[in-house]
Design an enzyme around this catalytic site. Structure first.
Site, PDB file in Angstrom:
ATOM      1  N   HIS A 361       0.836  -1.213   0.000  1.00  0.00           N
ATOM      2  CA  HIS A 361       0.000   0.000   0.000  1.00  0.00           C
ATOM      3  C   HIS A 361       0.861   1.249   0.000  1.00  0.00           C
ATOM      4  O   HIS A 361       0.583   2.215  -0.718  1.00  0.00           O
ATOM      5  CB  HIS A 361      -0.890   0.006   1.253  1.00  0.00           C
ATOM      6  CG  HIS A 361      -2.066  -0.907   1.157  1.00  0.00           C
ATOM      7  ND1 HIS A 361      -2.912  -1.134   2.206  1.00  0.00           N
ATOM      8  CD2 HIS A 361      -2.539  -1.656   0.132  1.00  0.00           C
ATOM      9  CE1 HIS A 361      -3.859  -1.980   1.829  1.00  0.00           C
ATOM     10  NE2 HIS A 361      -3.649  -2.309   0.585  1.00  0.00           N
ATOM     11  N   GLU A 603       4.092 -12.445 -21.809  1.00  0.00           N
ATOM     12  CA  GLU A 603       4.941 -12.295 -20.629  1.00  0.00           C
ATOM     13  C   GLU A 603       5.440 -13.640 -20.111  1.00  0.00           C
ATOM     14  O   GLU A 603       6.302 -13.693 -19.240  1.00  0.00           O
ATOM     15  CB  GLU A 603       4.186 -11.543 -19.522  1.00  0.00           C
ATOM     16  CG  GLU A 603       2.816 -12.098 -19.227  1.00  0.00           C
ATOM     17  CD  GLU A 603       1.979 -11.163 -18.364  1.00  0.00           C
ATOM     18  OE1 GLU A 603       2.546 -10.314 -17.657  1.00  0.00           O
ATOM     19  OE2 GLU A 603       0.739 -11.307 -18.386  1.00  0.00           O
ATOM     20  N   ASP A 627       7.411  -8.793 -16.445  1.00  0.00           N
ATOM     21  CA  ASP A 627       7.270 -10.212 -16.099  1.00  0.00           C
ATOM     22  C   ASP A 627       8.061 -11.093 -17.051  1.00  0.00           C
ATOM     23  O   ASP A 627       8.629 -12.106 -16.636  1.00  0.00           O
ATOM     24  CB  ASP A 627       5.793 -10.623 -16.098  1.00  0.00           C
ATOM     25  CG  ASP A 627       5.179 -10.534 -14.707  1.00  0.00           C
ATOM     26  OD1 ASP A 627       5.943 -10.639 -13.718  1.00  0.00           O
ATOM     27  OD2 ASP A 627       3.959 -10.364 -14.598  1.00  0.00           O
ATOM     28  N   CYS A 674       4.687  -2.739 -22.971  1.00  0.00           N
ATOM     29  CA  CYS A 674       4.588  -1.911 -21.773  1.00  0.00           C
ATOM     30  C   CYS A 674       5.573  -2.451 -20.743  1.00  0.00           C
ATOM     31  O   CYS A 674       5.949  -3.618 -20.784  1.00  0.00           O
ATOM     32  CB  CYS A 674       3.168  -1.922 -21.201  1.00  0.00           C
ATOM     33  SG  CYS A 674       2.572  -3.575 -20.781  1.00  0.00           S
TER      34      CYS A 674
END
Length: 760
Positions: A361, A603, A627, A674
């Site tokens: 978080h 990926e 990834d 990306c």
């Protein structure tokens, strides 16, 4: 021997200072191994010599007086070899040097092991005996283990400035490697945040009045809830509505119907409020810390933080107010999101957390707010750093203590240049991303929380190349309803209309488990994640797809992306479900829904060799370079011990990316990319040369990449790619990139890791 080793490690770890730790080691090791001598030599970087720092068996007067160069004596020999040296008659060895001050001429047997931390020799641990004998394998292994423990102690002492070998008062610089959680560089003063109250120190005690204890707890609970609300209000203008949901989750933890209800029940059983709170919090934390899911382990930290805050009110009426200096670097073992609102915005320069990962978080909020952050600093002696000046390098994932004037000035210049560069790039941000020879390369936005739509469009973003839908699921306390998803997706699609928005279907599992749907696996990154989860739960998948389709009505700029594809069967099953949702809405509800383009994410290495087959089943491909790099190199990016091995410039990664582009072109299938490589100017030039038709990146990267692309020709880029693909190592690739960028006057745009000052 194992029990002895454990006791020594515990004593050394709890030693109040370095001298005490060294004294413990020489005494305990000599006794455990039944030797005549045990000594510790530490390397003084200024002198470049190994100094005798503690001994039991040699002449005590020699401590701090005797030293050896790395080329001298058996101690220097151990340091040079960086491996144990075990001799039965040391004086006969060619590297033996007699030191009359020590009185060691009586000893024949010699075992020396290096003390190494993060590949750097810090010293040598030695045992000696009068009798001629070789130490056995068990003894050697024991001493190696002790040396490894001592290495961590020395690193901590180095960071805190207590490692003073030559008594000059000079503090040695230390570099601590962690995980880059939010980019940027900051120089500032450490403000160490310690837990407001110790839950483990609360004694058990019966209560005299149940009602009074319940009222006491209720008041403390209300006070902390008010604090959290206040923090949320302070951050209202700095974070999005979604990000504020983190604070709603904190409030829910403190609800009298949740954690509070359990504490009330325990009070009713006759326990005082403090003891009841400590019992409930520790029970929850103990359970959550045992689960494999990284997200749930982060929740354990949140609950512990809330428990400490409530306990502090029970004990002393609330937190002690702190004074935050300019350029505050907030440091702690487990920093919580609630702390962000306590520091005035203009004073907070960066965050340093010993625990946590790039998906916590705190990291999510730090990136959204543009606060440089480093996490996962397992070796950092954070409690000893309060008030010290630190350098935080959020690009490399480093924290530097006791930096010398030269390095400090280099970082100060870098910060100044970064600021000037940002201002210069923003001046041309609205220009088209077109090469010198007229090739247009669209730049897209990666987003997951609430994007700054206006700023992204001002920077010339041609749309959204990757919208991470899982973030909404991760922030919720349950699966979001279809209508909740529609509202969020409509907001994104409307903001960028008529530009395309590529929405990735739910990509949970691995490092992104859901708090309300725990997935316990031994190897989560290779487990039940991405499309695998979605196909096993069609009810969740169909609800999400319907929400995307409903949100796109009248806008028609939606593209759907399927994550973690490893076989054509997964694509076929997913497309069948997408068609079913489309038919239901179009025919069953009469909605004017256009059928969106559907793509597969490359990926997983297996997908590299199935592009021809995939081209018959999808409308486009999007490469997830982060990834893909992780899987190709077998490197967990969130593990500080191996994160340094992760690089998109590894020759295997570049050749794989080039193959994907070639095979996609051969199959006449549009292909984009990306990830971090696309957001790095030098990486973007290589991807341009490979033939990728669009690049997707974070908002902050857009101006840099655009500036680089506008200053090269496709021919220049292809020449660079040819050299890079012929390299045998990552270092060689980076070397070619550096020369290329400098020759074209683009050195100022080089990747941040290459540009920030080197500490080695």
């Amino acid at each position: 021997m194992l029990d002895v080793l454990r006791k020594i490690v515990q004593e050394v770890s709890s030693a109040r200072n370095l001298d005490t730790a060294l004294s413990i080691i020489v005494r305990r090791v000599r006794k455990a191994m039944n030797t005549d001598v045990c000594s510790v030599y530490l390397l003084d970087p200024k002198q470049g010599r190994y100094v005798l720092m503690n001994t039991l068996g040699l002449n005590a007067a020699a401590i701090g007086q005797v030293s050896l160069a790395p080329s001298e004596g058996l101690v220097g020999y151990v340091g040079q070899r960086e491996e144990p040296v075990n001799l039965d008659d040391a004086p006969t060895h060619s590297r033996y040097r007699y030191l009359p001050e020590t009185g060691e001429e009586r000893y024949h047997s010699f075992l020396g092991v290096p003390i190494i931390h993060q590949r750097h020799a810090l010293g040598v641990l030695v045992v000696q005996q009068k009798v001629k004998r070789k130490f056995d394998e068990g003894e050697e292994a024991f001493l190696v283990t002790i040396a490894a423990q001592l290495a961590a102690v020395l690193a901590h002492a180095q960071a805190s400035g207590s490692l003073n070998i030559t008594s000059t008062g000079h503090r040695e610089m230390a570099v601590f490697e962690g995980l880059p959680a939010s980019p940027g560089v900051a120089i500032g003063q450490a403000v160490v945040i310690m837990p407001p109250a110790d839950l483990d120190a609360v004694p058990e005690r019966p209560c005299e009045s149940v009602e009074e204890e319940k009222e006491f707890f209720r008041a403390a609970l209300k006070a902390v809830r008010d604090d959290i609300r206040s923090v949320g209000l302070k951050l209202a203008n700095r974070v999005s509505t979604q990000e504020q949901a983190l604070f709603d989750a904190y409030l829910q933890m403190l609800d009298e119907e949740s954690l509070g209800a359990e504490v009330f029940k325990h009070i009713e059983e006759g326990h005082w409020a403090q003891g009841a709170l400590a019992y409930v919090v520790k029970r929850h934390v103990k359970y959550l810390e045992k689960v494999e899911d990284s997200y749930l382990r982060e929740r354990a930290a949140d609950i512990r933080d809330m428990g400490r805050r409530v306990l502090s009110y029970l004990q002393a009426g609330g937190d002690v107010s702190r004074v935050y200096p300019d350029k505050t670097l907030l440091v702690g073992e487990e920093l919580s999101p609630a702390l962000l609102g306590e520091v005035p915005k203009e004073k907070l320069a960066g965050l340093i957390s010993v625990k946590g990962s790039s998906n916590s978080h705190l990291a999510i909020l730090a990136r959204a707010m543009g606060i440089p952050t480093v996490m996962g600093l397992t070796d950092l002696p954070f409690a000893q750093l309060d008030g010290q000046q630190l350098i935080l390098d959020g690009y490399r994932g480093q924290v530097i203590t006791n930096a010398d004037d030269k390095l400090l000035r280099q970082y100060e210049l870098f910060i100044e240049e970064e600021k000037a560069l940002t201002e210069a790039l923003e001046a041309e941000a609205g220009l088209p991303c077109i090469t010198r020879d007229g090739h247009l390369l669209p730049l897209m936005l990666n987003t997951g929380l609430a994007a700054d739509h206006a700023r992204a469009l001002a920077y010339g973003a041609e749309g959204v190349g990757l919208y991470r839908t899982e973030v909404q699921f991760m922030m919720a306390e349950r699966f979001p309803s279809e209508q909740e998803q529609v509202a969020l997706y409509r907001q994104q699609l409307s903001a960028f209309s008529p530009r395309e928005v590529t929405m990735r279907t739910l990509d949970i599992g691995g490092d992104k488990p859901l708090p309300y749907f725990p997935i316990k696996e031994d190897n989560p990154c290779l487990g039940w994640r991405g499309i695998r989860f979605s196909l096993d739960h069609p009810e969740v998948f169909l609800s999400q797809v319907r929400a995307m389709l409903r949100a796109s009505v009248g806008l028609n700029n939606l593209r759907i992306l399927l994550p973690m594809i490893s076989s054509v069967r997964e694509v076929e099953e997913a497309r069948a479900l997408i068609r079913r949702a489309w038919v239901e809405l179009k025919q069953g509800e009469g909605l004017a829904v256009n059928k969106p383009l559907v793509g597969a994410m490359i990926e997983v290495p297996a997908a590299l060799f199935q592009i021809r087959a995939l081209s018959e089943r999808v409308d486009y491909l999007s490469v997830g370079s982060n990834d893909l790099t992780q899987y190709l190199l077998a490197v967990d990016r969130d593990n500080p011990k191996v994160a340094g091995l992760y690089s998109g410039y590894h020759p295997a990664v570049l050749n794989a990316l080039n193959k994907i582009a070639r095979d996609s072109h051969a199959a006449r299938l549009p292909v984009s990319i990306c990830g971090e490589l696309a957001g790095d100017p030098a990486g973007a030039i290589l991807l341009l040369a490979m033939g990728y038709q669009s690049l997707s990146m974070n908002l902050a990267s857009l101006p840099r990449v655009k500036a680089a692309i506008r200053r090269v020709s496709v021919e220049d880029a292809r020449e660079l790619l040819k050299k890079a693909l012929s390299c045998a190592s990552t270092d060689q690739v980076i070397g070619h990139l550096g020369v290329f960028m400098n020759d074209l006057g683009l050195g100022w745009l080089a990747g941040p890791k290459a540009q920030t000052p080197s500490t080695h």
